[in-house]
Design a protein around this motif. Sequence first.
Motif, short mmCIF file in Angstrom:
data_model
loop_
_atom_site.label_atom_id
_atom_site.label_comp_id
_atom_site.label_asym_id
_atom_site.label_seq_id
_atom_site.Cartn_x
_atom_site.Cartn_y
_atom_site.Cartn_z
N LYS A 108 0.84 -1.19 0.00
CA LYS A 108 0.00 0.00 0.00
C LYS A 108 0.87 1.24 0.00
O LYS A 108 1.81 1.35 0.80
CB LYS A 108 -0.91 0.00 1.23
N TYR A 144 -2.10 -1.47 -3.81
CA TYR A 144 -3.04 -0.35 -3.67
C TYR A 144 -2.28 0.97 -3.64
O TYR A 144 -1.45 1.22 -2.77
CB TYR A 144 -3.83 -0.53 -2.37
N SER A 146 -3.20 4.44 -2.76
CA SER A 146 -4.38 4.91 -2.02
C SER A 146 -4.68 6.39 -2.17
O SER A 146 -5.73 6.85 -1.74
CB SER A 146 -4.20 4.60 -0.53
#
Length: 266
Positions: A108, A144, A146
């Motif tokens: 992430k 991801y 974000s």
Amino acid sequence: ANVKAVSDSNVSLTRTGNNATTIAASVTAANKAFSYTDTDGVSVGQVSADSTQDGGAATLGTVTGLTTLGNTGGTVTVSAGGLLTVDQAINTKAGANSALAGGAVVLKSTGAVTLNAAIDTTGGSSTAAADADTAGAGGNVFVYSSTSGAITQAVGGTITAKGGNAADAGDVNGTGGVVTLRTVSGAITLNDVITTGAGTGGTGGAGGTIQFKSAGGDITQPGGSLTAANVKAVSDSNVSLTRAGNNATTIAASVTAANKAFSYTD
């Protein structure tokens, strides 16, 4: 510059003030996890042996990439406040004849994510005895961006979340995992293989799912192939998954903006 960890237990280095350039870790027991948080960008790479203090007791050896020995607790989680780059492999696959699941991987970043090296979460094969057991499932993978940034899978950045193979013809093949790539504001570009196929050699077992979601950027596939039971895409931009090697059973897509296209080849 470098952070390295070697342990037969869980490693959790998740304070928000951490700041390294390169990380590497080896977790040497099944069902144990590695997690790391960095305040800005970080690379999964190689960290060499740097100290000979105390007669060599401080020499931990060279560690390359991030490795666990799988099972549901044998996960890898890396969170970055900038560019997150995988330059050496992340390996959470379970051991041969262990029948354990592969460990999940979560990458992430608030910025871009670049996959230059492989991620492998393959489940462990079934035990060698003729006991009709089930091979391990492939671990899930979640990549991801974000906040703002693209996800780029370079050549060499393969993602393998296959189920484990059956060691005996009467055993059950492992089920493939779920691979998810998602951006909040950026493109997704695929240049190598992603597979969530079931294991082989026995009976049953099901392929997993590959899914993409992008906002503010196309989902494209200049290279590689997708192998899964299911392929799903959600985007406000164009989606083009047209490599001849793609192999799925079911596809579904939602393109949420006018004048944008979806194309797929199997």
